[in-house]
Design an enzyme around this catalytic site. Structure first.
Site, PDB file in Angstrom:
ATOM      1  N   HIS A 296       0.832  -1.213   0.000  1.00  0.00           N
ATOM      2  CA  HIS A 296       0.000   0.000   0.000  1.00  0.00           C
ATOM      3  C   HIS A 296       0.860   1.254   0.000  1.00  0.00           C
ATOM      4  O   HIS A 296       1.821   1.361   0.750  1.00  0.00           O
ATOM      5  CB  HIS A 296      -1.007   0.001   1.153  1.00  0.00           C
ATOM      6  CG  HIS A 296      -0.408  -0.005   2.526  1.00  0.00           C
ATOM      7  ND1 HIS A 296      -0.063   1.156   3.176  1.00  0.00           N
ATOM      8  CD2 HIS A 296      -0.114  -1.014   3.378  1.00  0.00           C
ATOM      9  CE1 HIS A 296       0.401   0.845   4.382  1.00  0.00           C
ATOM     10  NE2 HIS A 296       0.397  -0.450   4.528  1.00  0.00           N
TER      11      HIS A 296
ATOM     12  N   ASP B 213       6.423   0.725   6.499  1.00  0.00           N
ATOM     13  CA  ASP B 213       4.971   0.510   6.346  1.00  0.00           C
ATOM     14  C   ASP B 213       4.404   1.601   5.438  1.00  0.00           C
ATOM     15  O   ASP B 213       3.956   2.621   5.927  1.00  0.00           O
ATOM     16  CB  ASP B 213       4.321   0.524   7.718  1.00  0.00           C
ATOM     17  CG  ASP B 213       2.842   0.164   7.658  1.00  0.00           C
ATOM     18  OD1 ASP B 213       2.391  -0.351   6.626  1.00  0.00           O
ATOM     19  OD2 ASP B 213       2.144   0.419   8.663  1.00  0.00           O
TER      20      ASP B 213
ATOM     21  N   GLU C 234      -4.925   1.915   2.631  1.00  0.00           N
ATOM     22  CA  GLU C 234      -4.967   0.711   3.480  1.00  0.00           C
ATOM     23  C   GLU C 234      -5.139   1.120   4.926  1.00  0.00           C
ATOM     24  O   GLU C 234      -5.870   0.492   5.682  1.00  0.00           O
ATOM     25  CB  GLU C 234      -3.672  -0.101   3.309  1.00  0.00           C
ATOM     26  CG  GLU C 234      -3.699  -1.461   4.015  1.00  0.00           C
ATOM     27  CD  GLU C 234      -3.231  -1.436   5.450  1.00  0.00           C
ATOM     28  OE1 GLU C 234      -3.443  -2.435   6.161  1.00  0.00           O
ATOM     29  OE2 GLU C 234      -2.662  -0.425   5.905  1.00  0.00           O
ATOM     30  N   GLU C 235      -4.439   2.199   5.324  1.00  0.00           N
ATOM     31  CA  GLU C 235      -4.330   2.495   6.756  1.00  0.00           C
ATOM     32  C   GLU C 235      -5.647   2.904   7.408  1.00  0.00           C
ATOM     33  O   GLU C 235      -5.915   2.513   8.526  1.00  0.00           O
ATOM     34  CB  GLU C 235      -3.279   3.595   6.990  1.00  0.00           C
ATOM     35  CG  GLU C 235      -1.857   3.179   6.630  1.00  0.00           C
ATOM     36  CD  GLU C 235      -1.272   2.126   7.564  1.00  0.00           C
ATOM     37  OE1 GLU C 235      -1.995   1.631   8.438  1.00  0.00           O
ATOM     38  OE2 GLU C 235      -0.091   1.794   7.395  1.00  0.00           O
TER      39      GLU C 235
ATOM     40  N   ASP D 223       3.420  -6.395   3.261  1.00  0.00           N
ATOM     41  CA  ASP D 223       3.061  -5.288   4.152  1.00  0.00           C
ATOM     42  C   ASP D 223       3.485  -5.599   5.581  1.00  0.00           C
ATOM     43  O   ASP D 223       2.784  -5.274   6.522  1.00  0.00           O
ATOM     44  CB  ASP D 223       1.540  -5.024   4.071  1.00  0.00           C
ATOM     45  CG  ASP D 223       1.138  -3.813   4.912  1.00  0.00           C
ATOM     46  OD1 ASP D 223       2.022  -2.983   5.210  1.00  0.00           O
ATOM     47  OD2 ASP D 223      -0.047  -3.717   5.275  1.00  0.00           O
TER      48      ASP D 223
ATOM     49  N   HIS E 246       3.852   2.777  12.587  1.00  0.00           N
ATOM     50  CA  HIS E 246       2.954   3.931  12.769  1.00  0.00           C
ATOM     51  C   HIS E 246       3.537   4.992  13.700  1.00  0.00           C
ATOM     52  O   HIS E 246       2.793   5.666  14.414  1.00  0.00           O
ATOM     53  CB  HIS E 246       1.579   3.490  13.305  1.00  0.00           C
ATOM     54  CG  HIS E 246       0.840   2.547  12.397  1.00  0.00           C
ATOM     55  ND1 HIS E 246      -0.386   2.020  12.727  1.00  0.00           N
ATOM     56  CD2 HIS E 246       1.149   2.046  11.177  1.00  0.00           C
ATOM     57  CE1 HIS E 246      -0.803   1.225  11.746  1.00  0.00           C
ATOM     58  NE2 HIS E 246       0.121   1.222  10.791  1.00  0.00           N
TER      59      HIS E 246
HETATM   60 ZN   LIG Z   1       0.955  -1.371   6.251  1.00  0.00          ZN
END
Ligand SMILES: [Zn+2]
Length: 484
Positions: free
Chosen positions: A278, A290, A324-325, A352, A434
């Protein structure tokens, strides 16, 4: 021969013939040994993926849905695919949520004052103008929250101080924490960050939708250190009050795109193998692990095929999903774009989980529109994938296990498309996940090359092997002819 014996013999022959044919075929690791050696050799020598990741992370930065930087990344990726000489590179429109963080700050005002590190959760509402100040109550689980008397929660800020076990387990507090606390009358939520270690780094991430029957309360993550401090003071019987200000807002949906590039198959161009990650990320750090690394590694697979003049039997498609997130709209839009043609998708691979040292792949073949596995196809797919995995033994990436997929390919999995999840040692992925620390320095250039090699071999063989992964899907049950 008696009839029953004849029938049994026919059934035996019919049953045994395809299996015997499959046994007789050379194992995939011997058929594809030479091409795998070339792919691995080229991937391990090239710093192209690394330079491309720097263009994305250092040149563009993080890429939250709705942001201008995600738009720039989308255009950059399409242009990069064109540079690679792919047969087609196009943008697929997707409407995505547009959540913005705004200004945030938190302070422990009693005892104190002491500044807290804080990072709002995606989808959260903001606080009222000027913020809110309330007493904190700490819980270690939903059961503890539910066991508290009403006046212990009403009007308070609930702190979920839940130690990280594994992501799937602990992330429930990020998803549902605000919803569950609102039901008990809390005014806000602080969440111990979902991660195993901390250098005072808060981890953001999406919450699930609010329960419309209760007030929407703001929710933010604090680092492990801050959660521990608040909890220590509460354990000592101190009154703890926190002031929280969050400017978060959800604006109307905006147009975004999946970026798709493909190399047409030389023999069965209508059959497709998908590989991707993503392109969106959170709005902190650079989204390097990520999922910038996964996107760039997927793009590199097709570039290597072009560079080596390889055109597999089936079409290979790189899909960089959007959103995606905080919405999964890209994965849903890709699936919807296929209409009834999902059966032509032979396999889908998602990367991912970062680009640390690769270890192999997880494989799942589900029955269409069912939660259960398609046991015969799953068993067949594992045998085939393990033969391909044998080509990756030199990279230490030959662990092929049951159970794999990814968030963006889950809509395809539900249609019965065989799904593979790329796997790494995952040593530090959730340390940075994140957070503002998910920067490019966390990506080891040599491990990135290995990930490209592993993906390239898996994708090539899946797209070229004569029989599809898992064997042919069971034919749909014939509709009985009308009787009149
Ligand atoms: Zn991810």
């Amino acid at each position: 021969m008696r009839l029953a014996i004849v029938v049994a013999w026919i059934l035996f022959v019919c049953d045994a013939a395809p299996a015997a044919a499959a046994e007789a075929a050379a194992p995939l690791d011997s058929t594809y040994h030479d091409v795998a050696t070339r792919l691995i050799g080229d991937a391990l020598e090239s710093d192209h993926a690394w330079l491309r990741l720097s263009q994305l992370c250092d040149g563009i930065g993080n890429r939250l849905s709705g942001s201008e930087s995600l738009q720039r990344a989308t255009r950059w990726a399409q242009e990069a695919m064109r540079e690679d000489g792919l047969d087609r590179a196009w943008l697929q429109p997707v409407m995505v949520p547009h959540w913005v963080r705004g200004e945030e700050r938190a302070e422990m005002v009693e005892p104190g004052p002491q500044r807290l590190e804080v990072l709002g959760l995606g989808r959260s509402v903001g606080t009222p103008q000027g913020g809110l100040t309330a007493e904190v109550v700490a819980v270690g689980s939903f059961a503890e929250l539910d066991a508290l008397p009403a006046d212990a929660v009403r009007g308070k800020i609930v702190l979920y101080d839940v130690p990280f076990t594994h992501y799937g387990e602990t992330v429930r507090y990020r998803s549902d924490g605000a919803k569950r606390a609102a039901v008990r009358g809390a005014v806000a939520v602080l969440l111990r960050s979902v991660g195993p270690v901390s250098l005072r780094t808060p981890h953001t991430g999406a919450m699930s939708a609010y329960n419309d029957s209760f007030p929407k309360i703001p929710a933010a993550a604090v680092p492990i250190e801050d959660a521990a401090m608040l909890h220590r003071l509460l354990d000592q019987g101190r009154r703890v009050r926190v002031h929280l200000e969050m400017g978060a807002k959800t604006l109307p949906d905006v147009l975004s795109h999946n970026v798709i590039g493909e190399i047409r198959g030389r023999e069965r161009p209508d059959e497709v193998v998908v590989v991707g990650g993503h392109l969106d990320s959170w709005d902190v750090g650079q989204g390097a692990m990520d999922d910038g690394g996964g996107c760039v590694a997927s793009m590199e697979v097709l570039r290597l095929f072009k560079q080596l003049g390889l055109r597999p039997r089936r079409t290979v498609r790189c899909v960089l999903w959007t959103n995606e997130e905080n919405g999964l709209r890209g994965g849903a839009a890709y699936r919807d774009s296929l209409g009834d043609a999902t059966s032509k998708h032979i396999a889908a691979i998602e990367i991912d989980g970062g680009v640390e040292r690769p270890t192999g792949f997880g494989v799942s073949v589900r029955r269409a529109h069912s939660d259960s596995l398609d046991a015969p196809r799953q068993a067949r797919a594992l045998v085939q994938a393990r033969q391909i995995g044998a080509l990756l033994a030199g990279l230490g990436a030959d662990q092929i296990t049951a159970g794999g997929g990814g968030a963006d390919i889950s809509p395809l999995s539900r249609e019965g498309v065989p799904s593979l999840g790329h796997r790494t040692i995952g040593e530090h992925y959730f340390d940075w996940h994140h957070t503002p620390a998910d920067m490019m320095d966390k990506v080891d250039p040599v491990e990135l090359r290995k990930n490209v090699a592993v993906l390239a071999v898996m994708v090539y063989v899946l797209a070229d092997m004569p029989e599809p992964l898992g064997g042919a899907a069971a034919a749909p049950v014939a509709t009985p002819l009308p009787t009149h």
